[in-house]
Design an enzyme around this catalytic site. Structure first.
Site, PDB file in Angstrom:
ATOM      1  N   GLY A  48       0.867  -1.321   0.077  1.00 10.94           N
ATOM      2  CA  GLY A  48      -0.078   0.153  -0.181  1.00 10.94           C
ATOM      3  C   GLY A  48       0.795   1.141   0.029  1.00 10.94           C
ATOM      4  CD  GLN A  53       3.042   5.917   2.874  1.00 11.22           C
ATOM      5  OE1 GLN A  53       2.056   5.236   2.108  1.00 11.22           O
ATOM      6  NE2 GLN A  53       4.052   5.205   3.530  1.00 11.22           N
ATOM      7  CB  CYS A  95       4.721   2.118   7.283  1.00 10.78           C
ATOM      8  SG  CYS A  95       4.250   3.877   6.536  1.00 10.78           S
ATOM      9  CG  LEU A  96       6.367   1.236   1.373  1.00 13.20           C
ATOM     10  CD1 LEU A  96       5.850   1.369   0.056  1.00 13.20           C
ATOM     11  CD2 LEU A  96       7.644   0.236   1.572  1.00 13.20           C
ATOM     12  CG  HIS A 137      -1.184   1.284   7.146  1.00  9.93           C
ATOM     13  ND1 HIS A 137      -0.033   1.010   8.165  1.00  9.93           N
ATOM     14  CD2 HIS A 137      -0.301   2.270   6.434  1.00  9.93           C
ATOM     15  CE1 HIS A 137       1.212   1.577   7.786  1.00  9.93           C
ATOM     16  NE2 HIS A 137       0.887   2.348   6.887  1.00  9.93           N
ATOM     17  CD  GLU A 138      -1.336   2.294   2.738  1.00 10.19           C
ATOM     18  OE1 GLU A 138      -1.008   3.785   2.591  1.00 10.19           O
ATOM     19  OE2 GLU A 138      -0.673   1.594   3.012  1.00 10.19           O
ATOM     20  CG  HIS A 141      -0.191   6.830   5.304  1.00  2.20           C
ATOM     21  ND1 HIS A 141       0.640   7.276   6.145  1.00  2.20           N
ATOM     22  CD2 HIS A 141       0.076   5.449   5.001  1.00  2.20           C
ATOM     23  CE1 HIS A 141       1.502   6.344   6.414  1.00  2.20           C
ATOM     24  NE2 HIS A 141       1.091   5.367   5.704  1.00  2.20           N
TER      25      HIS A 141
HETATM   26 NI    NI Z   1       2.133   3.302   5.681  1.00  2.00          NI
END
Ligand code: NI
Length: 173
Positions: A48, A53, A95-96, A137-138, A141
């Protein structure tokens, strides 16, 4: 498609509520951003990736979570809204924007989400397990919320200490 640089915590854009994509903005530029986000997510081997991000403070994300067979939940959700949740799951999350950090996070097991696609058409998704975790999660964000905020206080403290160590040893960039 260009691979976009991924911003890491605690960049301000990750802690800022994203602006909705308005009618009239569902254009070629948006489609290109979405394509680049898919390419960037795949390159980083993530499941994701949300616009903040990649430094874009807008409400949209891409996802591609495996279903356990040949198929996957590959979608772009623009202006996502969580309309129903139920159950719970407890498991590791990454998470990236937090490279090298994995921590246990409790999430709901089933999610029904409503969003728009690149053409601005509304659709609904009803998913469980990893895909549900990913959507929660996204969507967070898009609201300027990071998974640190979803940890228990003890795990958050542990995670913050780990981040400091990773930063100190140059493994955060
Ligand atoms: Ni993330």
């Amino acid at each position: 498609m260009p691979i976009l640089p991924i911003v890491h915590y605690p960049e301000q854009v990750l802690l800022t509520v994203g602006k909705p994509v308005e009618e009239g903005e569902f254009d070629a530029e948006l489609a290109q951003l979405v394509d680049s986000m898919f390419a960037t997510m795949e390159h980083a081997r993530g499941v994701g990736l949300a616009a903040p991000q990649v430094g874009v403070s807008r409400r949209l994300f891409v996802m591609d979570t495996p279903n356990g067979d040949e198929s996957s939940e590959r979608h772009v959700l623009i202006n996502p809204e969580i309309v129903h949740v139920e159950g719970e799951q407890v498991g590791d999350e990454g998470c990236l924007s937090f490279p090298g950090l994995y921590q246990v996070v409790q999430r709901e097991m089933r999610v029904i989400a409503r969003a728009q696609n690149v053409k601005g058409e509304e659709f609904e998704l009803d998913v469980r397990g990893l895909a549900a975790r990913c959507i929660l999660h996204e969507t967070d964000h898009c609201d300027g919320i990071v998974f640190l905020d979803r940890m228990t206080p003890l795990k958050r403290q542990f995670a913050k200490r780990k981040i400091k160590t990773l930063q100190r040893t140059g493994k955060w960039n």
